[in-house]
Structures are given as structure tokens and as C-alpha cells.
Design a protein around this motif. Structure first.
Motif, PDB file in Angstrom:
ATOM      1  N   ALA A  41      -8.578  47.169   6.139  1.00 44.44           N
ATOM      2  CA  ALA A  41      -9.338  47.219   4.883  1.00 44.44           C
ATOM      3  C   ALA A  41     -10.728  46.609   5.086  1.00 44.44           C
ATOM      4  N   LEU A  76     -12.856  49.107   7.312  1.00 45.85           N
ATOM      5  CA  LEU A  76     -13.247  50.323   6.592  1.00 45.85           C
ATOM      6  C   LEU A  76     -13.859  50.022   5.222  1.00 45.85           C
ATOM      7  N   LYS A  77     -13.885  48.745   4.880  1.00 46.86           N
ATOM      8  CA  LYS A  77     -14.481  48.288   3.608  1.00 46.86           C
ATOM      9  C   LYS A  77     -13.850  49.007   2.419  1.00 46.86           C
ATOM     10  N   MET A  78     -12.542  48.906   2.350  1.00 40.42           N
ATOM     11  CA  MET A  78     -11.790  49.545   1.264  1.00 40.42           C
ATOM     12  C   MET A  78     -10.685  48.612   0.779  1.00 40.42           C
ATOM     13  N   GLU A  90      -9.676  60.543   7.022  1.00 39.71           N
ATOM     14  CA  GLU A  90      -9.543  59.210   6.412  1.00 39.71           C
ATOM     15  C   GLU A  90      -8.122  58.651   6.589  1.00 39.71           C
ATOM     16  N   ARG A 114      -3.164  55.446   2.206  1.00 38.74           N
ATOM     17  CA  ARG A 114      -3.600  56.428   3.222  1.00 38.74           C
ATOM     18  C   ARG A 114      -2.652  56.441   4.410  1.00 38.74           C
ATOM     19  N   THR A 133      -5.452  50.953  -0.957  1.00 38.09           N
ATOM     20  CA  THR A 133      -5.943  52.285  -0.557  1.00 38.09           C
ATOM     21  C   THR A 133      -5.558  52.546   0.899  1.00 38.09           C
ATOM     22  N   ILE A 134      -5.697  51.499   1.706  1.00 37.71           N
ATOM     23  CA  ILE A 134      -5.341  51.629   3.127  1.00 37.71           C
ATOM     24  C   ILE A 134      -3.852  51.933   3.277  1.00 37.71           C
TER      25      ILE A 134
END
Lengths: 199, 220
Positions: free
Chosen positions: A160, A163-165, A141, A173, A169-170
Motif C-alpha cells: 500500500a 503503490l500509495k493506495m 493493477e 486487488r 484496496t490492495i
């Protein structure tokens, strides 16, 4: 002619327009897949499947401006499937020997296949291979975010969306991915001098 | 601002996505936090390292080819270019095809569908001609009974024939036994008669011998 125009041409029945899209996108998509799964032959195979899937379902894409994101989305899904299917060997940080393990202080590395190399790794291995191994050593991830950001110049908001987030969060990560890569490269004895030597 | 939040700003700064205001916040934090400062430098080095990894050529020739699909309008256009005999032939073929399609019948029997098609009318078959499942079962039962009766009759006849044959065989055995007894009796009788005759002859010989001996001894 931009991507949107080519898609319009393609949906109107001009297959040559799709070939132009392939020609335009095959290199980035191939390199994305290659860095994701780490195997050239598999990457070629996955890339072909990616474009075949795109060819079949491009007509269903409503927002043509999202073509590149949509194509990366297909590539990500196929890579995930491929990794699940093939169970690629990834190298975890715990597999990598520490500097302190070396008696003479000279950094050594245990290669993934168990082959010992007593000299500095960066003097023998191609930088791309080294970075590929480092990339495969970090969680999937984080890897996908690092590849998209570092090698495809995508904005955090675009990643984002693919990855549909959430965007934070991106970014998080990305931070942990870079941090993990830094740790891996340090543990493998790759310092700034090594890199400048190799480059 | 906490170090966790600063990490996000670091990412934005590394990739030039940071606003001027956030850049100011980041710089202020880095001046006061040595841990974050070191981490930021390390990440910059890592990014710099990753930048050296260049893309490679896929060396794959991917070319998509359109499958030839004839649209109806194109088909009509093509038809217009045909000669009269070709058009007539196509019309007859289409007519025959339509006739065959309209003359298709679908029938449900024995739990399944049966399709029939042809150019001309099918021979209509009276449903009464079809043996139903019940009829078939009845027929199978009757057939079984008939075969059973035939086998039984055959067995019975066989048993009678065997009994008669056995009787004849016993009679023949009895006749043979009687004949044998008769032959044995006759043989015994013949033997007795021969023995009696030989005894008489012996007696006579002995008598003659005794007389001769007596005559000889009287003469002395």
C-alpha cells in the motif's frame, strides 16, 4: 552490513557500497520486472535503468529504512512506462477458449500467436512460461499486487505504501488477481494433476 | 460479516497476516458459507501453484564506478607535493588566467551580447566610431541614389550617342543615294548619246544605200 549502513557509506562517497546494494537487490528487482512485463531482455534493460535512477537519486532518500520500497517504486514506474511505450501484448480472458469449445472434451488452447496445440498445454510448456502468460492475462493493477505479495513477501501495508493506495484496496486487488489467475489456469486446462505432473 | 469483507480476511489468512480474532471470524463464516469456502480452497490452490514459480538469475553484471572528481582540498594537497618550478609555473598560469578573466568585457550591440577577453587591455573603441543602424541606413540610401544617378547618366549618354550615330548613318545613306542617282543619270545620258550616234550612222548608211540604188536604177 544492512541496507541503511550501505546507503550511509554510499552517500559518504563509497560507490562500492552501492554495488553491494545492487548485488543484493538485482535478483529480486529483476524477477519483479520480469514478471511484470514478461520479457527477459526488456527486464534486463529496465533493471539497469532502475539501478541507474537509484544511483542518481539515492542521496535524496531521507528515510533509509524505506530503501526497498523506494526501489520497488522506481521499478513499478519504469515498468509502467515500458508497458505504455512498448504496448506489450496481454492475453485477456476472452481470448482464451473455453472447455466447452473442445469437441472431444480434451482441453485445447489457442496460443497467443495463433498456433494450435492439440495436447495438454502443461505437458509442453514450462510452468514458468505458463504462469507468466497467466500473469500477463490479468489486469496490470492486480498483477503488480500479486507479484509483490506472492513473490516478494511484502506485507499488504508495504505494498500500500509503495503503490500509495489504501490497504483494503490492495487486499481487494490481491483477491481479484488470484481469482482471475485461478480462472485463467482453469480455462487453460491446468488442474491440480497437471501441476503436480509438471512439478 | 458480508462475503465482500470476508474476501479481505481470506487474503490476510492466505499470507499469515491475520489476527487470531479475525481468523475466528473467517472460520465461522466459511463453515456457514459454501461459496466462500469453495473460493477459499480455489485461492489456496492458486497460491500453491504460484509458489512453484521460482526466481531466475538476471545474468547481468551491473557495476557502478566512481567518476574521479578532484576536490579543492585534495588539489591543495597535491600542490604541496609539487616541486618549486612546477608550483611557480602553476602560479603564473593561474595569474594569466585571472588576468584574462578580469579583462573580459561584455558589450550589448545589435540586440545581442558580445564577449571579449584577453590578457591585456582591449583597445577602447569610441562608440562614435561605430556606425549606428541609422547611419548605415542613410549610407545605404545615398549609395543607392548615387548608383541610380550614374546609371541614369550612362543611359542618357548612350541615347545621345545613338542619336548622333543614327544621324550620321542617315546622312551617309543620303549621300550614297545621290551618288547612285548621279551614276544612273550619267549612264542614261551615255546610253542616249550612243543610241543617237548609232541612229545617225544607220541613217547615213541607209542614205548611201538609197543613193546607190537610185544610181543603179537610173543607169539602166
Amino acid at each position: 552490513m544492512n541496507d541503511e549502513s550501505l546507503i550511509r557509506e554510499f552517500t559518504a562517497g563509497n560507490v562500492a557500497a552501492f554495488n553491494t546494494l545492487v548485488w543484493r537487490w538485482e535478483k529480486p528487482i529483476y524477477n519483479f520486472i520480469l514478471r511484470y512485463i514478461g520479457d527477459r531482455e526488456q527486464a534486463k534493460d529496465v533493471m539497469q535503468r532502475c539501478f541507474i535512477r537509484a544511483y542518481k537519486s539515492l542521496g535524496k532518500l531521507k528515510d533509509h529504512t524505506r530503501f526497498s520500497s523506494w526501489l520497488y517504486q522506481i521499478a513499478v514506474n519504469l515498468c509502467r512506462d515500458e508497458l505504455k511505450k512498448k504496448r506489450y501484448t496481454t492475453y485477456s480472458l476472452s481470448d482464451v477458449p473455453d472447455y466447452n469449445d473442445c469437441d472431444n472434451g480434451d482441453p485445447k488452447i489457442v496460443l497467443p500467436d495463433g498456433e494450435q496445440d492439440t495436447t495438454r498445454l502443461t505437458h509442453h510448456e514450462n510452468l514458468a512460461e505458463l504462469l507468466q502468460k497467466a500473469l500477463l492475462a490479468i489486469p496490470e493493477e492486480q498483477r503488480v499486487v500479486v507479484i509483490m505479495k506472492q513473490y516478494h513477501g511484502m506485507k499488504f501495508s508495504e505494498i500500500a505504501a509503495v503503490l500509495k493506495m489504501p490497504i483494503n484496496t490492495i487486499k481487494s486487488r490481491m483477491y481479484y488477481g488470484l481469482d482471475a489467475l485461478h480462472s485463467v489456469l482453469q480455462k487453460w486446462g491446468v488442474d491440480r494433476e497437471d501441476l503436480s505432473y509438471e512439478m | 460479516m458480508k462475503c465482500e469483507d470476508i474476501r479481505l480476511l481470506m487474503m490476510e489468512a492466505l499470507y499469515d497476516e491475520i489476527s487470531a480474532a479475525d481468523m475466528q471470524i473467517l472460520n465461522t463464516h466459511l463453515e456457514s458459507c459454501s461459496g466462500c469456502r469453495q473460493k477459499y480452497v480455489a485461492l489456496q490452490v492458486t497460491v500453491h501453484t504460484l509458489e512453484k514459480w521460482e526466481d531466475v538469475e538476471p545474468r547481468v553484471n551491473l557495476t557502478f564506478v566512481k567518476q574521479p572528481v578532484v576536490r579543492f582540498s585534495e588539489f591543495i594537497e597535491r600542490l604541496k607535493s609539487w616541486t618549486l618550478p612546477a608550483r611557480l609555473g602553476a602560479a603564473v598560469a593561474a595569474l594569466l588566467l585571472l588576468l584574462a578573466l578580469f579583462n573580459t568585457s561584455i558589450r550589448f550591440s545589435d540586440g545581442g551580447f558580445a564577449f571579449e577577453t584577453g590578457l591585456f587591455n582591449h583597445k577602447r573603441i569610441d562608440p562614435a566610431d561605430f556606425a549606428t543602424k541609422f547611419d548605415l541606413e542613410q549610407l545605404r540610401r545615398e549609395n543607392y541614389q548615387l548608383v541610380s544617378a550614374v546609371i541614369e547618366e550612362y543611359d542618357k549618354r548612350n541615347r545621345i550617342e545613338t542619336a548622333v550615330m543614327l544621324d550620321q548613318f542617315y546622312d551617309e545613306l543620303e549621300r550614297q543615294r545621290k551618288e547612285d542617282l548621279r551614276l544612273v543619270g550619267a549612264a542614261v545620258d551615255h546610253l542616249q548619246y550612243g543610241t543617237a550616234q548609232r541612229l545617225e550612222q544607220t541613217d547615213r548608211t541607209l542614205g548611201t544605200l538609197i543613193e546607190y540604188i537610185s544610181a543603179q536604177s537610173g543607169g539602166r
